[in-house]
Design a protein around this motif. Structure first.
Motif, mmCIF file in Angstrom:
data_model
loop_
_atom_site.group_PDB
_atom_site.id
_atom_site.type_symbol
_atom_site.label_atom_id
_atom_site.label_comp_id
_atom_site.label_asym_id
_atom_site.label_seq_id
_atom_site.Cartn_x
_atom_site.Cartn_y
_atom_site.Cartn_z
ATOM 1 N N ALA A 146 0.831 -1.205 0.000
ATOM 2 C CA ALA A 146 0.000 0.000 0.000
ATOM 3 C C ALA A 146 0.864 1.253 0.000
ATOM 4 O O ALA A 146 0.566 2.232 -0.695
ATOM 5 C CB ALA A 146 -0.922 -0.008 1.222
ATOM 6 N N ARG A 147 1.939 1.221 0.767
ATOM 7 C CA ARG A 147 2.842 2.365 0.806
ATOM 8 C C ARG A 147 3.497 2.590 -0.552
ATOM 9 O O ARG A 147 3.624 3.724 -1.019
ATOM 10 C CB ARG A 147 3.914 2.148 1.877
ATOM 11 N N ALA A 148 3.907 1.501 -1.194
ATOM 12 C CA ALA A 148 4.560 1.612 -2.504
ATOM 13 C C ALA A 148 3.588 2.130 -3.559
ATOM 14 O O ALA A 148 3.959 2.918 -4.426
ATOM 15 C CB ALA A 148 5.122 0.255 -2.915
ATOM 16 N N GLU A 149 2.335 1.684 -3.480
ATOM 17 C CA GLU A 149 1.337 2.097 -4.458
ATOM 18 C C GLU A 149 1.032 3.590 -4.374
ATOM 19 O O GLU A 149 0.667 4.212 -5.376
ATOM 20 C CB GLU A 149 0.053 1.287 -4.268
ATOM 21 N N LYS A 150 1.180 4.154 -3.190
ATOM 22 C CA LYS A 150 0.904 5.576 -3.014
ATOM 23 C C LYS A 150 2.078 6.458 -3.444
ATOM 24 O O LYS A 150 1.928 7.673 -3.574
ATOM 25 C CB LYS A 150 0.577 5.866 -1.541
ATOM 26 N N ALA A 151 3.238 5.846 -3.644
ATOM 27 C CA ALA A 151 4.445 6.603 -3.989
ATOM 28 C C ALA A 151 4.447 6.945 -5.480
ATOM 29 O O ALA A 151 3.763 6.299 -6.280
ATOM 30 C CB ALA A 151 5.680 5.782 -3.647
ATOM 31 N N PRO A 152 5.204 7.971 -5.883
ATOM 32 C CA PRO A 152 5.355 8.270 -7.314
ATOM 33 C C PRO A 152 5.907 7.051 -8.054
ATOM 34 O O PRO A 152 6.596 6.215 -7.464
ATOM 35 C CB PRO A 152 6.356 9.433 -7.324
ATOM 36 N N ARG A 153 5.639 6.979 -9.319
ATOM 37 C CA ARG A 153 6.082 5.851 -10.144
ATOM 38 C C ARG A 153 7.592 5.635 -10.014
ATOM 39 O O ARG A 153 8.371 6.579 -10.158
ATOM 40 C CB ARG A 153 5.717 6.095 -11.604
ATOM 41 N N GLY A 154 7.990 4.406 -9.730
ATOM 42 C CA GLY A 154 9.404 4.081 -9.626
ATOM 43 C C GLY A 154 10.023 4.353 -8.266
ATOM 44 O O GLY A 154 11.209 4.101 -8.074
#
Length: 209
Positions: free
Chosen positions: A75-83
């Motif tokens: 979930a944290r990664a999905e909320k981050a900018p691409r890459g």
């Protein structure tokens, strides 16, 4: 007295949450049935309406404590900018806030040593949850071969968990902060080249991680 249909389930969950908190704070030895039931406003004898034994509660506490680690990281990664998913996971994990909230944070540094001495069934639960966490981190390197991404993910998780454990153990605030900073740098720098630009200050967010 008649209770709502979900009363028993809610009571069981309350007992379990209390056990998980004690597990993270003091290990399985800190799980005392009398104290848990008192906190839940119930009698000692009422415990057996929810769990067959203390051992059953301890096993369920380990399972409950380990659930959701991978989901939170994804979930944290999905909320981050691409890459920048890996950066979000690492920088959100190695923070002072997470360091100071052992009972509410990630279970891996809190109970890792005890898991190694636990039952075979509990270790299997741990292995399954750890594999999920590895997959969540490896997914942030979709451009890498699967074997390489998995190996790097294991290194990142080991660095994160080890750094948090040492930061909590350090008796000096500056040393603890240095450990967190070094852990972020190491975890990101060795995973992939472009991660070096993201060795940033930790994201100020609430635990758990």
């Amino acid at each position: 007295m008649r209770y709502a249909r979900n009363h028993k389930a809610a009571t069981r969950e309350r007992i379990l949450q209390g056990a998980v908190t004690r597990l993270k704070e003091n290990g399985s030895g800190g799980i005392a049935i009398a104290e848990l039931m008192e906190d839940a406003g119930l009698t000692h004898g009422g415990f057996y309406a929810h769990f067959k034994s203390r051992d059953a509660l301890v096993e369920e506490s380990f399972r409950h404590a380990l659930e959701g680690i991978a989901q939170r990281w994804r979930a944290r990664a999905e909320k981050a900018p691409r890459g920048e998913g890996l950066e979000a996971i690492v920088n959100g994990y190695l923070t002072r806030e997470h360091r100071d909230d052992a009972s509410g944070g990630c279970a891996l540094p809190a109970i890792g040593a005890e898991l190694a001495r636990s039952s075979a069934r509990t270790r299997r639960i741990f292995t399954e949850r750890l594999e999920d966490a590895i997959d969540a981190v490896a997914a942030q390197s979709a451009e890498s071969p699967a074997k390489v991404a998995r190996e790097e993910a294991i290194g990142v998780i080991a660095t994160m968990v080890g750094s948090l454990l040492l930061a909590r153990a350090a008796g000096h605030e500056q040393l603890s902060a240095d450990i967190l900073k070094a852990g972020r740098k190491k975890a990101l720098a060795e995973h992939r080249p472009r991660a070096r630009r993201a060795i940033a200050k930790p994201v100020r967010t609430k635990v758990p991680r």
